[in-house]
Motif scaffolding. Structure first.
Motif, short mmCIF file in Angstrom:
data_model
loop_
_atom_site.label_atom_id
_atom_site.label_comp_id
_atom_site.label_asym_id
_atom_site.label_seq_id
_atom_site.Cartn_x
_atom_site.Cartn_y
_atom_site.Cartn_z
N GLN A 53 0.82 -1.22 0.00
CA GLN A 53 0.00 0.00 0.00
C GLN A 53 0.85 1.27 0.00
O GLN A 53 0.40 2.33 0.42
CB GLN A 53 -0.93 0.00 1.23
CG GLN A 53 -1.94 -1.13 1.24
CD GLN A 53 -2.93 -1.03 0.10
OE1 GLN A 53 -3.28 0.07 -0.33
NE2 GLN A 53 -3.40 -2.17 -0.39
N GLU A 97 -6.44 -1.33 6.77
CA GLU A 97 -7.69 -1.86 6.21
C GLU A 97 -7.42 -3.14 5.42
O GLU A 97 -8.20 -4.10 5.47
CB GLU A 97 -8.34 -0.80 5.33
CG GLU A 97 -9.70 -1.19 4.76
CD GLU A 97 -10.75 -1.40 5.84
OE1 GLU A 97 -11.78 -2.04 5.53
OE2 GLU A 97 -10.54 -0.95 6.99
N GLU A 151 -4.66 2.70 4.69
CA GLU A 151 -4.95 1.69 3.67
C GLU A 151 -4.35 0.34 4.04
O GLU A 151 -4.95 -0.71 3.81
CB GLU A 151 -4.42 2.14 2.30
CG GLU A 151 -5.21 3.27 1.66
CD GLU A 151 -4.77 4.64 2.14
OE1 GLU A 151 -4.09 4.73 3.18
OE2 GLU A 151 -5.11 5.64 1.46
#
Length: 423
Positions: free
Chosen positions: A105, A114, A111
């Motif tokens: 990421q 997640e 991000e």
């Protein structure tokens, strides 16, 4: 057949995005991580610690089956690939795992968090924890298998498309249920490969994937392509940075256009790991990553299954044959009563090769073991020695480019067959 002096358009390696910059960047990061990368890792550790201790890591998911409350599960022992994820436990592999997700990421903490959360939820839904013990209706040992390592110790994982005949193809992709089973089998194969990795600082924490694109004649591959796209997408989302290189060999023309279309579904970092190779360049390309003694014989290397003559640690020497030159490999034998065995790997075409035994006794005759002929790929032969002398292996490079030959040999005591039959 491997790369020759003159390469036709059919045999050219498909252009690809260079991965050198990414590799150099990652290598430099391992030596001395940049401050902003360290900061991203610390932020992710803190965020993950709070989510685990607060039992919120797997919450806020649409599927209520995956929601976890403090009363039903304690997340402090949650792990990924056998590595504890709670940073305060101080396991040396935790940061290695987190860095893989951060790289995927581009070190964006939110991000990355997640992505990690979704991976853990997917593993719970997909029931990956028990997948290693699952049995399937069809045998895939000749389709998906792990064999040896590359020069840096990465496990080599093979996917052989040509192993599909019409019967196995129909059995694998004939129904939606079978396709789902193929997906689970692919995940099982990935999990088995991960068992061979070492998630610690300086350890080998990724693998090389080799996909042989040569297929059976007349076999339609539509279902395979569709399911393969699902597998790659699944791996990209849930196994970041586990694949060090993904090498496609024996690539047909149509694969380039397919790859161009398929590239839209993968990240730039993942795309840089892909290497596509035409049939004539398979051996030469694999040698960039794999020692000749670990390249399977069907790809021009020296590795044979269930080899009784040479062990994996029996390395090969390199012989460079210049353009238009003739070079020889000499194997001296001082004591008779032994059998000399040799292995050769020819990298390129337009080479001629012969074998002969030259006795030390000038009154004895030279024995032509194998007459001169064009060669490519790998050659193994042996010769029983009944008097002192030398085995001479001669390579003639008739091309305009230098060529390489890898070789190894050994001698073992042997009782002649005629003595055994007369005893």
């Amino acid at each position: 057949m491997v790369n020759g002096n003159k390469v036709s358009p059919v045999d050219e390696e498909i252009p690809r995005e260079s991965s050198d910059d990414k590799d150099q960047e990652d290598a430099a990061a391992q030596v001395e991580p940049k401050p902003w990368k360290k900061k991203a890792l610390l932020e992710l550790r803190s965020k993950l610690e709070d989510a685990i201790l607060g039992n919120t890591l797997l919450n806020d998911h649409p599927s209520t089956e995956c929601e976890v409350s403090p009363e039903t599960e304690n997340l402090e022992d949650i792990s990924l690939w056998g590595i504890p994820l709670l940073p305060s436990k101080g396991h040396e592999g935790t940061d290695v795992i987190l860095l893989k997700f951060l790289k995927a990421q581009d070190y964006k903490v939110s991000e990355t968090f997640e992505m990690l959360r979704k991976t853990l939820i997917w593993r719970k839904e997909f029931k990956t924890e028990g997948i290693l013990e699952e049995n399937f209706d069809f045998e895939f040992d000749h389709v998906l298998y792990t064999n040896s390592t590359d020069k840096e110790g990465h496990p080599l994982c093979y996917n052989i498309c040509g192993a599909f005949d019409n019967e196995l193809y129909e059995k694998t992709f004939g129904t939606e249920k079978n396709c789902e089973e193929f997906l689970r089998l692919s995940v099982q194969f990935m999990e088995k490969g991960i068992q061979k990795l070492d998630f610690k600082d300086g350890g080998v924490d990724s693998m090389v994937q080799i996909t042989d694109m040569r297929i059976s004649q007349g076999l339609a591959m539509k279902e395979l392509h569709g399911n393969y796209k699902k597998v790659v997408s699944l791996f990209q989302e849930n196994y970041p940075d586990i694949i060090f290189k993904s090498i496609f060999i024996n690539v047909p023309f149509w694969c380039y256009a397919y790859h161009k279309m398929f590239s839209r579904f993968i990240t730039k970092r993942a795309k840089a790991k892909f290497i596509f190779v035409r049939r004539s360049r398979v051996s030469k390309t694999l040698l960039k990553f794999i020692a000749p003694e670990n390249i399977p014989i069907q790809y021009g290397g020296l590795k044979r299954e269930n080899d009784d003559e040479f062990a994996p640690e029996d390395g090969a020497s390199e012989l460079v044959v210049k353009s238009g030159a003739i070079e020889s490999i000499e194997i001296p034998v001082e004591e008779p009563g032994v059998t000399v065995i040799w292995d050769l790997m020819f990298v390129g075409r337009d080479m001629s090769y012969r074998e002969e035994f030259i006795p030390d006794d000038e009154c004895s005759y030279t024995v032509l073991i194998k007459k001169e002929k064009k060669v490519g790929g790998s050659v193994r032969n042996s010769f029983y020695i009944n008097e002192p002398g030398r085995v001479l292996l001669t390579v003639d490079n008739g091309s305009y480019k230098k060529k390489k030959v890898y070789y190894r040999f050994k001698a073992k005591p042997t009782v002649p067959i005629y003595l055994l039959t007369n005893s």
